[in-house]
Design a protein around this motif. Structure first.
Motif, mmCIF file in Angstrom:
data_model
loop_
_atom_site.group_PDB
_atom_site.id
_atom_site.type_symbol
_atom_site.label_atom_id
_atom_site.label_comp_id
_atom_site.label_asym_id
_atom_site.label_seq_id
_atom_site.Cartn_x
_atom_site.Cartn_y
_atom_site.Cartn_z
ATOM 1 N N TYR A 439 1.635 -4.296 -9.595
ATOM 2 C CA TYR A 439 0.954 -4.660 -8.354
ATOM 3 C C TYR A 439 1.573 -3.944 -7.156
ATOM 4 C CZ TYR A 439 -1.112 -8.369 -11.170
ATOM 5 O OH TYR A 439 -1.799 -9.065 -12.155
ATOM 6 N N PHE A 440 0.725 -3.541 -6.220
ATOM 7 C CA PHE A 440 1.222 -2.902 -5.003
ATOM 8 C C PHE A 440 0.328 -3.267 -3.823
ATOM 9 C CE2 PHE A 440 -1.825 0.152 -6.745
ATOM 10 C CZ PHE A 440 -2.519 0.598 -5.613
ATOM 11 N N VAL A 441 0.897 -3.131 -2.609
ATOM 12 C CA VAL A 441 0.144 -3.348 -1.375
ATOM 13 C C VAL A 441 0.380 -2.149 -0.467
ATOM 14 C CG1 VAL A 441 2.039 -4.630 -0.264
ATOM 15 C CG2 VAL A 441 -0.308 -4.941 0.535
ATOM 16 N N ILE A 442 -0.675 -1.704 0.228
ATOM 17 C CA ILE A 442 -0.582 -0.569 1.151
ATOM 18 C C ILE A 442 -0.798 -1.069 2.565
ATOM 19 C CG2 ILE A 442 -1.562 1.651 1.822
ATOM 20 C CD1 ILE A 442 -2.478 2.032 -1.052
ATOM 21 N N ALA A 443 0.110 -0.682 3.482
ATOM 22 C CA ALA A 443 -0.009 -1.072 4.886
ATOM 23 C C ALA A 443 0.433 0.091 5.768
ATOM 24 C CB ALA A 443 0.828 -2.315 5.160
ATOM 25 N N ASP A 444 0.286 -0.079 7.085
ATOM 26 C CA ASP A 444 0.602 1.001 8.015
ATOM 27 C C ASP A 444 2.087 1.151 8.289
ATOM 28 O OD1 ASP A 444 -1.960 1.855 8.287
ATOM 29 O OD2 ASP A 444 -2.387 0.695 10.082
ATOM 30 N N SER A 445 2.863 0.132 8.014
ATOM 31 C CA SER A 445 4.299 0.201 8.252
ATOM 32 C C SER A 445 5.020 -0.628 7.205
ATOM 33 C CB SER A 445 4.646 -0.317 9.647
ATOM 34 O OG SER A 445 4.399 -1.715 9.731
ATOM 35 N N ALA A 446 6.321 -0.419 7.101
ATOM 36 C CA ALA A 446 7.110 -1.171 6.122
ATOM 37 C C ALA A 446 7.078 -2.666 6.426
ATOM 38 C CB ALA A 446 8.546 -0.646 6.112
ATOM 39 N N ASN A 447 7.168 -3.019 7.719
ATOM 40 C CA ASN A 447 7.131 -4.444 8.100
ATOM 41 C C ASN A 447 5.778 -5.065 7.799
ATOM 42 O OD1 ASN A 447 9.768 -4.690 8.969
ATOM 43 N ND2 ASN A 447 9.300 -4.045 11.070
ATOM 44 N N ALA A 448 4.715 -4.313 8.092
ATOM 45 C CA ALA A 448 3.376 -4.829 7.821
ATOM 46 C C ALA A 448 3.170 -5.062 6.330
ATOM 47 C CB ALA A 448 2.327 -3.863 8.357
ATOM 48 N N ALA A 449 3.703 -4.181 5.511
ATOM 49 C CA ALA A 449 3.579 -4.351 4.058
ATOM 50 C C ALA A 449 4.353 -5.577 3.588
ATOM 51 C CB ALA A 449 4.080 -3.095 3.353
ATOM 52 N N ARG A 450 5.587 -5.714 4.095
ATOM 53 C CA ARG A 450 6.432 -6.820 3.636
ATOM 54 C C ARG A 450 5.906 -8.173 4.104
ATOM 55 N NH1 ARG A 450 11.103 -7.053 1.083
ATOM 56 N NH2 ARG A 450 11.364 -4.790 1.180
ATOM 57 N N ASN A 451 5.184 -8.201 5.223
ATOM 58 C CA ASN A 451 4.675 -9.467 5.758
ATOM 59 C C ASN A 451 3.180 -9.654 5.531
ATOM 60 O OD1 ASN A 451 7.176 -10.439 7.011
ATOM 61 N ND2 ASN A 451 6.967 -8.655 8.332
ATOM 62 N N SER A 452 2.611 -8.856 4.642
ATOM 63 C CA SER A 452 1.185 -8.960 4.366
ATOM 64 C C SER A 452 0.846 -10.332 3.780
ATOM 65 C CB SER A 452 0.757 -7.879 3.374
ATOM 66 O OG SER A 452 -0.566 -8.086 2.932
ATOM 67 N N PRO A 453 -0.226 -10.969 4.272
ATOM 68 C CA PRO A 453 -0.627 -12.266 3.694
ATOM 69 C C PRO A 453 -1.022 -12.160 2.222
ATOM 70 C CG PRO A 453 -2.303 -11.434 5.218
ATOM 71 C CD PRO A 453 -1.090 -10.570 5.399
ATOM 72 N N LEU A 466 5.062 -3.806 -5.204
ATOM 73 C CA LEU A 466 5.543 -2.592 -4.532
ATOM 74 C C LEU A 466 4.947 -2.524 -3.134
ATOM 75 C CD1 LEU A 466 5.114 -0.017 -7.441
ATOM 76 C CD2 LEU A 466 7.195 -1.238 -6.782
ATOM 77 N N LEU A 467 5.769 -2.142 -2.158
ATOM 78 C CA LEU A 467 5.355 -2.109 -0.752
ATOM 79 C C LEU A 467 5.203 -0.655 -0.311
ATOM 80 C CD1 LEU A 467 7.914 -4.778 0.519
ATOM 81 C CD2 LEU A 467 5.578 -5.170 -0.285
ATOM 82 N N LEU A 468 3.981 -0.229 -0.055
ATOM 83 C CA LEU A 468 3.698 1.172 0.273
ATOM 84 C C LEU A 468 3.269 1.295 1.738
ATOM 85 C CD1 LEU A 468 3.487 0.952 -2.863
ATOM 86 C CD2 LEU A 468 1.748 2.728 -2.767
ATOM 87 N N SER A 469 3.897 2.229 2.462
ATOM 88 C CA SER A 469 3.568 2.358 3.883
ATOM 89 C C SER A 469 3.544 3.808 4.374
ATOM 90 C CB SER A 469 4.563 1.557 4.733
ATOM 91 O OG SER A 469 5.894 1.963 4.466
ATOM 92 N N ASP A 470 3.801 4.787 3.502
ATOM 93 C CA ASP A 470 3.706 6.192 3.916
ATOM 94 C C ASP A 470 2.242 6.586 4.064
ATOM 95 O OD1 ASP A 470 6.430 6.499 3.912
ATOM 96 O OD2 ASP A 470 6.526 7.295 1.869
ATOM 97 N N ARG A 471 1.979 7.548 4.930
ATOM 98 C CA ARG A 471 0.592 7.947 5.200
ATOM 99 C C ARG A 471 -0.121 8.471 3.963
ATOM 100 N NH1 ARG A 471 -0.475 11.740 10.151
ATOM 101 N NH2 ARG A 471 -2.580 11.286 9.418
ATOM 102 N N ILE A 472 0.671 9.005 3.041
ATOM 103 C CA ILE A 472 0.060 9.618 1.855
ATOM 104 C C ILE A 472 -0.173 8.617 0.735
ATOM 105 C CG2 ILE A 472 2.258 10.224 0.747
ATOM 106 C CD1 ILE A 472 0.978 12.892 -0.082
ATOM 107 N N ASP A 473 0.277 7.372 0.895
ATOM 108 C CA ASP A 473 0.309 6.436 -0.233
ATOM 109 C C ASP A 473 -1.061 6.076 -0.796
ATOM 110 O OD1 ASP A 473 3.027 6.307 -0.592
ATOM 111 O OD2 ASP A 473 3.315 4.638 0.801
#
Length: 638
Positions: A439-453, A466-473
């Motif tokens: 399982y993984f989640v993609i967000a715009d920043s590391a904090n946004a990924a870690r705090n995603s609902p 897995l927390l993905l936040s790079d533009r290429i992810d």
């Protein structure tokens, strides 16, 4: 010099002036690199002459014995480095010695801080070449004539390394280039035999042509009292390093050869030296640098390996032997199966090159895999510099997709670190016995990924994400669908199905809840209208009242922004609005009879969910007004 000598004074390019000043004042602790750089340039000039002679043998001018000569005059305080390589014309001297023609120069200068220690590392990362002469010299003279040109077409280039230089026509009998360094008073101790010899042995022993120095013996005179000509002797092994056996080569020699071909001050992280015999015969020596060059993100910039054919230099940046996502790899490839009379166009159509490219790519990936396994700390350094480039791999190299995936690192809910330090193999090893997806989640920043609902149910069930936040992810994951037989699942897409991680009782309860809230979801769907694709009850939330989900095949926010940045118009997509039936706000909403208040609450919840996903609100003013209205009502009630 002829009477009609053309002499002119010209100014350095702005970038050259800045770099010269910084080198003179920053590289105080490693001054001896000037000799490495100048000998390396002389060696390259010999390589280029040898290649040009393949089609024009007369360019040798009856002298095919290529060499570099290092001479000195202790009393005068000069060091002279001469070669009989390709040389330069007047225009080439102006171009090569007065301009820094390298992509990334502006970015390089922008990053300089004024701190000498830090700036010296940046300069080493950029590469300095000829300009390193001014580290020890108050004035530099360059006498050069291009091979094949007339003796009267030579030029003298002179500069004190400040604002300008002079260039004039001279006579020069021998082709090639002579660089004369007039040493500063504090650096005249470099003009000494044993010190120069030790530097040559340290930095240039691997160069494939002899580096000559005057023999150290007592001066002799003939019967008429005239001094005999100075004898020169080779002080390096003069054997191409990659042709030697690996067991005979010291780590220090590998390191210095890397610095020779890359003009990098730092040592490489790792290297791989392989000789292939059989259907194909070639030798590959590949290096992974410690730092990313400033032009790393210029996909059209110069890249590739130095190509030799039967030890004859062919070209500097043979890009055909390494895929674009490995453009940071430096090294040499020497083949016996490619025609000497090769060109870039021929290389692009040669099946031998395709086979070599495939094998060299695998060797490069194995080299990185070895580094990851044997030295995680060094690999972490590599990942910070080159990780995002490596993420281009799964989309560009289907055959090696699994190998590349094994090299990727991500942040994860396994720990509280924001560092990308967890591999897919690490994740698989920790998977629950009944778990069949990564399982993984993609967000715009590391904090946004870690705090995603979207993580709430996974935290409750202690399932790693897995927390993905790079533009290429998002682009990466659109090409990477499974690893070691485990499917990769974006937890923000489609309906959440935890499979065997949920028991039958939980699934039955979810079905009952969905029926119970059918009227509410229908009511919300009517209120939001065309703003959403659907409204449904969710089981992925435990603390948040609502979230947004994208459909399985819809484009995510990252890809939309990439397309917009490149001038393209992404397709219109609408989110799915999911509500948490156990949240007090949703329970209260289900009982709300005031239509205006219901609309306000739904609109605020929808906008909150949009903000949590990193989306831009269509009307921030309206959101603020509604939120203030609801807050005021709460204050009045209390």
């Amino acid at each position: 010099m002829t009477t009609d000598t053309k002499k002119e004074t010209r100014g350095f390019e702005t970038e050259a002036k800045q770099l010269l000043h910084l080198m003179i004042h920053s590289l105080y602790s490693n001054k001896e690199v000037f000799l490495r750089e100048l000998i390396s340039n002389a060696s390259d000039a010999a390589d280029k002459l040898r290649f040009e002679a393949l089609s024009h043998p007369d360019i040798y001018e009856s002298d095919s014995d290529l060499k570099v000569i290092v001479d000195f005059d202790k009393e005068a305080g000069t060091i002279t480095i001469s070669d009989n390589g390709i040389g330069m014309s007047r225009d080439e001297a102006i171009s090569h010695l007065g301009t820094i023609a390298r992509s990334g120069t502006a970015q390089f200068l922008k990053n300089l801080s004024g701190d000498q220690r830090k700036d010296s590392q940046l300069i080493g990362q950029f590469g300095v070449g000829f300009y390193s002469a001014f580290i020890v010299a108050s004035e530099v003279e360059v006498l050069t004539r291009r091979a094949g040109a007339k003796q009267s077409e030579a030029v003298r280039w002179t500069s004190a390394g400040e604002a300008e230089y002079t260039i004039e026509d001279i006579e020069k009998a021998q082709r090639g280039t002579t660089v004369i360094l007039h040493l500063r008073a504090e650096d005249k101790d470099f003009a000494e035999y044993y010190r120069l010899k030790n530097i040559v042995k340290k930095y240039a022993d691997h160069i494939s042509i002899p580096v000559l120095m005057p023999k150290q013996s007592s001066p002799q005179e003939d019967e008429e009292g005239k001094s005999e000509p100075v004898e020169f002797e080779a002080v390096n092994s003069a054997k191409a390093l990659w042709t030697r056996s690996r067991s005979d080569i010291k780590d220090e020699e590998y390191t210095e050869f890397y610095k020779h071909i890359s003009h990098d001050f730092e040592s490489p992280l790792i290297w791989s030296h392989n000789k292939v015999e059989g259907k194909l015969e070639y030798t590959g020596l590949l290096y992974t640098p410690a730092r990313a060059p400033y032009d790393l993100w210029n996909r059209d910039g110069a890249r590739g390996l130095k190509l030799y054919v039967q030890r004859v230099f062919i070209m500097d940046d043979a890009e055909q032997f390494m895929p674009l996502y490995l453009r940071f790899i430096k090294g040499v490839v020497d083949s016996s199966d490619i025609s000497l009379n090769v060109s870039r166009e021929i290389l692009q159509k040669d099946p031998v090159v395709d086979s070599m490219r495939s094998a060299l790519t695998k060797k490069a990936l194995e080299m990185l895999g070895k580094l990851k396994k044997d030295d995680p700390a060094k690999y972490a350094t590599f990942w910070k510099e080159f990780g995002q480039v490596l993420k281009e791999g799964p989309g560009e190299d289907y055959a090696n997709r699994e190998k590349i995936a094994g090299l990727l690192l991500f942040a994860s809910t396994h720990n509280n670190s924001s560092e990308q330090d967890q591999g897919l193999s690490d994740y698989v090893a920790r998977m629950k016995p009944e778990q069949d997806k990564i399982y993984f989640v993609i967000a715009d920043s590391a904090n946004a990924a870690r705090n995603s609902p979207h993580l709430e149910i996974f935290r409750k069930k202690n399932i790693e994400v897995l927390l993905l936040s790079d533009r290429i992810d998002e682009w990466l994951m659109s090409h990477l669908h499974e690893f070691e037989g485990k499917q990769l699942q974006d937890i923000t897409r489609g309906s959440l199905d935890l499979g065997k991680l949920e028991d039958q009782a939980e699934k039955e309860k979810q079905g009952e809840t969905e029926k119970k809230f059918e009227s509410l979801t229908s009511r919300i769907r009517t209120q939001l209208g065309d703003g959403v694709k659907d409204v449904r009850v969710t089981h992925r939330l435990t603390d948040s009242p609502a979230c947004l989900v994208i459909d399985e095949d819809d484009m995510g926010a990252q890809m939309r922004r990439i397309m917009e940045a490149s001038g393209q118009t992404p397709p219109v997509t609408k989110p799915i609005f999911e509500i948490n039936p156990e949240h007090p706000l949703i329970i209260k909403l289900d009982q709300e009879q005031d239509e205006e208040r219901f609309d306000d609450l739904i609109s605020v919840l929808f906008d909150q969910a949009s903000l949590a996903e990193g989306r831009q609100l269509d009307d921030p003013g309206r959101f603020t007004k509604r939120l203030n209205k609801l807050l005021l009502e709460m204050c009045q009630l209390s």
